[in-house]
Enzyme design. Structure first.
Site, short mmCIF file in Angstrom:
data_model
loop_
_atom_site.label_atom_id
_atom_site.label_comp_id
_atom_site.label_asym_id
_atom_site.label_seq_id
_atom_site.Cartn_x
_atom_site.Cartn_y
_atom_site.Cartn_z
N LEU A 134 0.78 -1.24 -0.04
CA LEU A 134 -0.11 0.06 0.12
C LEU A 134 0.84 1.33 -0.04
O LEU A 134 0.15 2.51 0.03
CB LEU A 134 -0.89 -0.08 1.15
CG LEU A 134 -1.70 -1.09 1.36
CD1 LEU A 134 -2.79 -1.25 2.21
CD2 LEU A 134 -2.79 -1.32 0.03
N LYS A 135 2.08 1.29 0.14
CA LYS A 135 3.03 2.33 0.18
C LYS A 135 2.64 3.47 0.73
O LYS A 135 2.48 4.59 0.19
CB LYS A 135 3.42 2.68 -1.36
CG LYS A 135 3.91 1.35 -2.20
CD LYS A 135 4.25 1.63 -3.57
CE LYS A 135 4.85 0.86 -4.16
NZ LYS A 135 4.14 -0.41 -4.71
N ASN A 193 1.37 10.88 12.52
CA ASN A 193 0.11 10.34 13.16
C ASN A 193 -0.59 9.46 12.26
O ASN A 193 -1.18 8.50 12.73
CB ASN A 193 -0.45 11.62 13.57
CG ASN A 193 -1.76 11.29 14.48
OD1 ASN A 193 -1.72 10.71 15.26
ND2 ASN A 193 -2.92 11.63 13.81
N THR A 194 -0.62 9.85 11.10
CA THR A 194 -1.68 9.09 10.27
C THR A 194 -1.11 7.83 9.79
O THR A 194 -1.45 6.72 9.70
CB THR A 194 -1.81 9.80 8.90
OG1 THR A 194 -2.52 11.30 9.26
CG2 THR A 194 -2.75 9.36 7.76
N THR A 215 10.97 1.85 -9.03
CA THR A 215 11.97 1.62 -10.14
C THR A 215 11.63 2.12 -11.16
O THR A 215 12.47 2.17 -12.31
CB THR A 215 12.02 -0.03 -10.28
OG1 THR A 215 10.54 -0.36 -10.30
CG2 THR A 215 12.46 -0.57 -9.06
N ARG A 258 12.08 -12.28 -13.86
CA ARG A 258 11.74 -13.19 -15.38
C ARG A 258 12.67 -14.15 -15.46
O ARG A 258 13.70 -14.10 -15.09
CB ARG A 258 11.95 -12.13 -16.25
CG ARG A 258 11.10 -10.89 -16.32
CD ARG A 258 9.49 -11.23 -16.49
NE ARG A 258 8.70 -10.28 -16.52
CZ ARG A 258 8.06 -9.64 -15.63
NH1 ARG A 258 7.97 -10.37 -14.28
NH2 ARG A 258 7.18 -8.68 -15.67
N ARG A 269 2.89 -10.92 -13.79
CA ARG A 269 2.43 -11.34 -14.77
C ARG A 269 2.93 -12.69 -15.33
O ARG A 269 2.16 -13.48 -15.91
CB ARG A 269 2.74 -10.42 -15.98
CG ARG A 269 1.69 -9.13 -15.79
CD ARG A 269 2.05 -7.97 -16.66
NE ARG A 269 3.50 -7.31 -15.94
CZ ARG A 269 3.94 -6.30 -16.08
NH1 ARG A 269 3.39 -5.61 -17.31
NH2 ARG A 269 4.92 -6.00 -15.72
O1 C5P Z 1 4.14 -8.58 -13.49
P1 C5P Z 1 5.45 -8.12 -12.77
O2 C5P Z 1 6.16 -9.27 -12.27
O3 C5P Z 1 6.27 -7.13 -13.26
O4 C5P Z 1 4.75 -7.51 -11.21
C1 C5P Z 1 5.77 -7.03 -10.51
C2 C5P Z 1 4.76 -6.69 -9.19
O5 C5P Z 1 5.70 -6.06 -8.36
C3 C5P Z 1 3.91 -5.57 -9.53
O6 C5P Z 1 2.82 -5.70 -8.39
C4 C5P Z 1 4.39 -4.35 -9.26
O7 C5P Z 1 3.54 -3.29 -8.61
C5 C5P Z 1 5.54 -4.61 -8.08
N1 C5P Z 1 6.49 -3.76 -8.06
C6 C5P Z 1 7.63 -3.47 -8.89
N2 C5P Z 1 8.55 -2.47 -8.78
C7 C5P Z 1 8.70 -2.07 -7.59
C8 C5P Z 1 7.79 -2.51 -6.41
C9 C5P Z 1 6.53 -3.24 -6.74
O8 C5P Z 1 7.52 -4.00 -10.18
N3 C5P Z 1 9.76 -1.17 -7.33
#
Ligand code: C5P
Length: 233
Positions: free
Chosen positions: A65-66, A72-73, A120, A181, A211
């Site tokens: 959720l970053k 406080n929040t 990123t 990947r 994905r």
């Molecule tokens: O589909 P894919 O493998 O690229 O998804 C990577 C997941 O990691 C996504 O949910 C993306 O929002 C998350 N993510 C990312 N890079 C970041 C932080 C989170 O790709 N720096």
């Protein structure tokens, strides 16, 4: 036979637009996958209900959720998330005030706090625009050190930054790595990708895969392939 610790290294991102699609994917993956990431998209489609269901079913859950807001929040938002019993949550790691507020909010719960160091998709020109006199890589390492000092459990870092973060932080500090990947696979919009073997060698503890599993024709077979790579690394 893949043990639970190895299985827990794979976090499948439930980046899907509806609860029903996410639920169907989890059901198809069955016992193959033990750890799921729920982000902002699914949050608005009953993602928190799914998070609680997954916890009741014995899965581990990462809420991506970053958070970034006044202390406080952030403190009270983290405390509310901790009550859901989820395992990981992300907070932007820009400053010590935000992070120490998150640590207070986590209290005595088992919720692990992960800092987002530098998104990123940002490059040097984006940092220049913000008046930040650092390279993206230097800023990642500096913010990881700040997160560890604030009491955070770890960071999100690409495989290409993982080795530098690992060199600057303690052995228990978690590195959670997206952009994974298999060799020769479609990269999609990711640019700083690594294979599972590379990310683990650079010091990652958990790999986030979206994905390549959630859009695969056979997601269970795809998850099993990733687990075989993780087990063999
Ligand atoms: O589909 P894919 O493998 O690229 O998804 C990577 C997941 O990691 C996504 O949910 C993306 O929002 C998350 N993510 C990312 N890079 C970041 C932080 C989170 O790709 N720096």
């Amino acid at each position: 036979m893949i043990d639970r610790a190895t299985r827990d290294k794979l976090i499948v991102a439930l980046d899907l637009p509806t609860y029903d699609e996410a639920r169907a994917l989890v059901d198809r993956l069955g016992d193959t996958v033990s750890f799921y990431k729920i982000g902002l998209e699914l949050l608005f489609a009953d993602g928190l209900s799914l998070a609680q269901e997954l916890k009741r079913e014995g899965k581990r859950v990462f809420l991506d959720l970053k958070f970034l807001d006044i202390g406080n929040t952030v403190e009270h938002a983290v405390a509310a998330a901790a009550k859901l019993g989820v395992d990981f949550i992300t907070v932007h790691g820009h400053d010590t005030k935000t992070m120490t507020a998150a640590v207070r909010g986590r209290g005595a719960s088992n919720l692990k706090l992960l800092a987002v160091t530098v998104l990123t998709n940002l490059d040097q020109s984006d940092l220049d625009e913000q008046g930040i006199a650092a390279t993206p890589g230097g800023l990642v390492v500096g913010r990881a050190r700040m997160a560890e000092n604030a009491g955070f459990d770890g960071v999100i870092a690409s495989g290409q930054e993982a080795a530098a973060v690992r060199a600057e932080t303690g052995p228990k500090f978690l590195i959670v790595t997206p952009g994974i990947r298999l060799p020769g696979a479609e990269t999609g919009d990711q640019s700083r990708i690594t294979t599972p073997e590379e990310a683990l060698r650079f010091g990652a503890n958990h790999l986030v895969v979206g994905r390549p599993i959630n859009a695969a024709r056979d997601p269970k077979a795809a998850a099993e392939t990733f687990l075989a790579h993780i087990a063999g690394a």
